[in-house]
Design a protein around this motif. Sequence first.
Motif, PDB file in Angstrom:
ATOM      1  N   GLU A 291       0.817  -1.119   0.101  1.00 27.50           N
ATOM      2  CA  GLU A 291       0.064  -0.067  -0.006  1.00 27.50           C
ATOM      3  C   GLU A 291       0.886   1.118   0.216  1.00 27.50           C
ATOM      4  OE1 GLU A 291      -2.806  -0.103   3.425  1.00 27.50           O
ATOM      5  OE2 GLU A 291      -3.850  -1.746   2.488  1.00 27.50           O
ATOM      6  N   ASN A 292       2.051   1.247   0.839  1.00 26.83           N
ATOM      7  CA  ASN A 292       2.715   2.395   0.962  1.00 26.83           C
ATOM      8  C   ASN A 292       3.472   2.744  -0.662  1.00 26.83           C
ATOM      9  OD1 ASN A 292       1.863   2.950   3.457  1.00 26.83           O
ATOM     10  ND2 ASN A 292       3.867   1.756   4.611  1.00 26.83           N
ATOM     11  N   LYS A 293       3.551   1.665  -1.266  1.00 23.67           N
ATOM     12  CA  LYS A 293       4.371   1.666  -2.444  1.00 23.67           C
ATOM     13  C   LYS A 293       3.586   1.838  -3.545  1.00 23.67           C
ATOM     14  CE  LYS A 293       9.022   0.153  -0.734  1.00 23.67           C
ATOM     15  NZ  LYS A 293      10.052   1.014  -1.172  1.00 23.67           N
ATOM     16  N   TRP A 294       2.179   1.872  -3.420  1.00 25.16           N
ATOM     17  CA  TRP A 294       1.206   1.723  -4.563  1.00 25.16           C
ATOM     18  C   TRP A 294       1.643   2.870  -5.654  1.00 25.16           C
ATOM     19  CZ3 TRP A 294      -0.916  -2.577  -6.089  1.00 25.16           C
ATOM     20  CH2 TRP A 294      -2.023  -2.339  -6.994  1.00 25.16           C
ATOM     21  N   ASP A 295       1.522   4.010  -5.252  1.00 32.08           N
ATOM     22  CA  ASP A 295       1.758   5.134  -6.211  1.00 32.08           C
ATOM     23  C   ASP A 295       3.082   4.779  -6.979  1.00 32.08           C
ATOM     24  OD1 ASP A 295      -0.471   6.277  -5.325  1.00 32.08           O
ATOM     25  OD2 ASP A 295       0.767   7.673  -4.078  1.00 32.08           O
TER      26      ASP A 295
ATOM     27  N   PHE B  63       4.281   1.897  -7.842  1.00 26.08           N
ATOM     28  CA  PHE B  63       3.901   0.887  -8.993  1.00 26.08           C
ATOM     29  C   PHE B  63       3.163   1.364  -9.949  1.00 26.08           C
ATOM     30  CE2 PHE B  63       4.773  -2.292  -5.410  1.00 26.08           C
ATOM     31  CZ  PHE B  63       5.446  -3.272  -5.996  1.00 26.08           C
ATOM     32  N   GLU B  64       2.038   1.965  -9.681  1.00 25.99           N
ATOM     33  CA  GLU B  64       1.377   2.732 -10.604  1.00 25.99           C
ATOM     34  C   GLU B  64       2.019   3.517 -11.716  1.00 25.99           C
ATOM     35  OE1 GLU B  64      -1.978   4.663  -8.798  1.00 25.99           O
ATOM     36  OE2 GLU B  64      -3.312   2.922  -9.012  1.00 25.99           O
ATOM     37  N   GLU B  65       3.175   4.142 -11.403  1.00 30.93           N
ATOM     38  CA  GLU B  65       4.155   5.247 -12.207  1.00 30.93           C
ATOM     39  C   GLU B  65       4.964   4.237 -12.744  1.00 30.93           C
ATOM     40  OE1 GLU B  65       7.655   8.139 -11.378  1.00 30.93           O
ATOM     41  OE2 GLU B  65       6.023   8.310  -9.831  1.00 30.93           O
ATOM     42  N   SER B  66       5.263   3.344 -12.112  1.00 35.53           N
ATOM     43  CA  SER B  66       6.522   2.553 -13.019  1.00 35.53           C
ATOM     44  C   SER B  66       5.815   1.609 -14.046  1.00 35.53           C
ATOM     45  CB  SER B  66       7.128   1.507 -11.841  1.00 35.53           C
ATOM     46  OG  SER B  66       7.897   2.379 -11.246  1.00 35.53           O
ATOM     47  N   PHE B  67       4.556   1.120 -13.812  1.00 28.26           N
ATOM     48  CA  PHE B  67       4.018   0.109 -14.553  1.00 28.26           C
ATOM     49  C   PHE B  67       2.927   0.917 -15.313  1.00 28.26           C
ATOM     50  CE2 PHE B  67       6.396  -2.401 -11.758  1.00 28.26           C
ATOM     51  CZ  PHE B  67       6.996  -3.122 -12.553  1.00 28.26           C
ATOM     52  N   PHE B  68       2.855   2.169 -15.854  1.00 30.17           N
ATOM     53  CA  PHE B  68       2.061   2.787 -16.798  1.00 30.17           C
ATOM     54  C   PHE B  68       0.503   2.758 -16.251  1.00 30.17           C
ATOM     55  CE2 PHE B  68       5.564   0.494 -18.923  1.00 30.17           C
ATOM     56  CZ  PHE B  68       6.308   1.649 -19.316  1.00 30.17           C
TER      57      PHE B  68
ATOM     58  N   ALA C  82      12.709  -3.390 -10.956  1.00 24.30           N
ATOM     59  CA  ALA C  82      13.071  -3.980  -9.840  1.00 24.30           C
ATOM     60  C   ALA C  82      14.220  -3.359  -8.756  1.00 24.30           C
ATOM     61  CB  ALA C  82      13.508  -5.521  -9.781  1.00 24.30           C
ATOM     62  N   ALA C  83      14.838  -2.545  -9.392  1.00 23.93           N
ATOM     63  CA  ALA C  83      15.940  -2.089  -8.607  1.00 23.93           C
ATOM     64  C   ALA C  83      15.435  -0.744  -8.192  1.00 23.93           C
ATOM     65  CB  ALA C  83      17.105  -1.870  -9.226  1.00 23.93           C
ATOM     66  N   ASP C  84      14.153  -0.271  -8.609  1.00 21.77           N
ATOM     67  CA  ASP C  84      13.559   1.211  -8.075  1.00 21.77           C
ATOM     68  C   ASP C  84      13.242   1.071  -6.847  1.00 21.77           C
ATOM     69  OD1 ASP C  84      12.237   3.595  -7.840  1.00 21.77           O
ATOM     70  OD2 ASP C  84      11.093   3.050  -9.848  1.00 21.77           O
ATOM     71  N   PRO C  85      13.806   2.138  -5.775  1.00 23.06           N
ATOM     72  CA  PRO C  85      13.090   2.080  -4.446  1.00 23.06           C
ATOM     73  C   PRO C  85      11.743   2.427  -4.300  1.00 23.06           C
ATOM     74  CG  PRO C  85      14.651   3.886  -5.022  1.00 23.06           C
ATOM     75  CD  PRO C  85      14.689   3.082  -6.142  1.00 23.06           C
ATOM     76  N   LYS C  86      11.312   2.958  -5.312  1.00 21.22           N
ATOM     77  CA  LYS C  86       9.661   3.708  -5.319  1.00 21.22           C
ATOM     78  C   LYS C  86       8.835   2.256  -5.223  1.00 21.22           C
ATOM     79  CE  LYS C  86      10.005   6.067  -8.804  1.00 21.22           C
ATOM     80  NZ  LYS C  86       9.707   7.033  -9.761  1.00 21.22           N
TER      81      LYS C  86
END
Length: 175
Positions: free
Chosen positions: A7-11, A13-18, A37-41
């Motif tokens: 949940e904390n990283k959801w934004d 994920f959305e940004e990284s996966f279009f 997979a190396a992105d700290p977001k």
Amino acid sequence: MFLRVVENKWDGFEESFFQFNLEKVLMMPEEMMERKAADPKIIRNYNKVKTIKANAQMIFDEQQNGHSFIEFIANWPASDMIGLWAYLKKNGQRLGGNTGPYALRALGIDTFLITRDIEAYFRAHDIVTGGIQTKSSLKAIQDSFNQWQTECDLSLCQLSRLVAYSTGDNNVQVA
């Protein structure tokens, strides 16, 4: 714990996966997935990141049958949630155990869970005696929830919580 991390990283994920655009996700080359997979977001675990593409493929494949994935899920009979869980486990990736049911709840689908407390209830009442994920155990649990639903106006989620609170340690985490 893990759900809170997601949940904390959801934004991210959305940004990284279009924004989870299926076609774009499915076109991502392996090298791009490795970089993501190396992105700290997002969660930095390549095997978990790969599941996004695999589950996008499952959703895309179902859409080829002439309906949206959410329509497919929503039209699944509530009396066979274990069948839906099996579908997700077989056709998706990392959707076994309680991950599939938690994902369904996130989509707004009414389902029960099999937590430690719920398992303890079914074992204490000799409804389940073998492995919790065996077909016979899952069927016995589904049958119990189906019976309870015929006896009251509660959702599977509400029934699941009642069963969980009726036995075990009842550790409730309040955010």
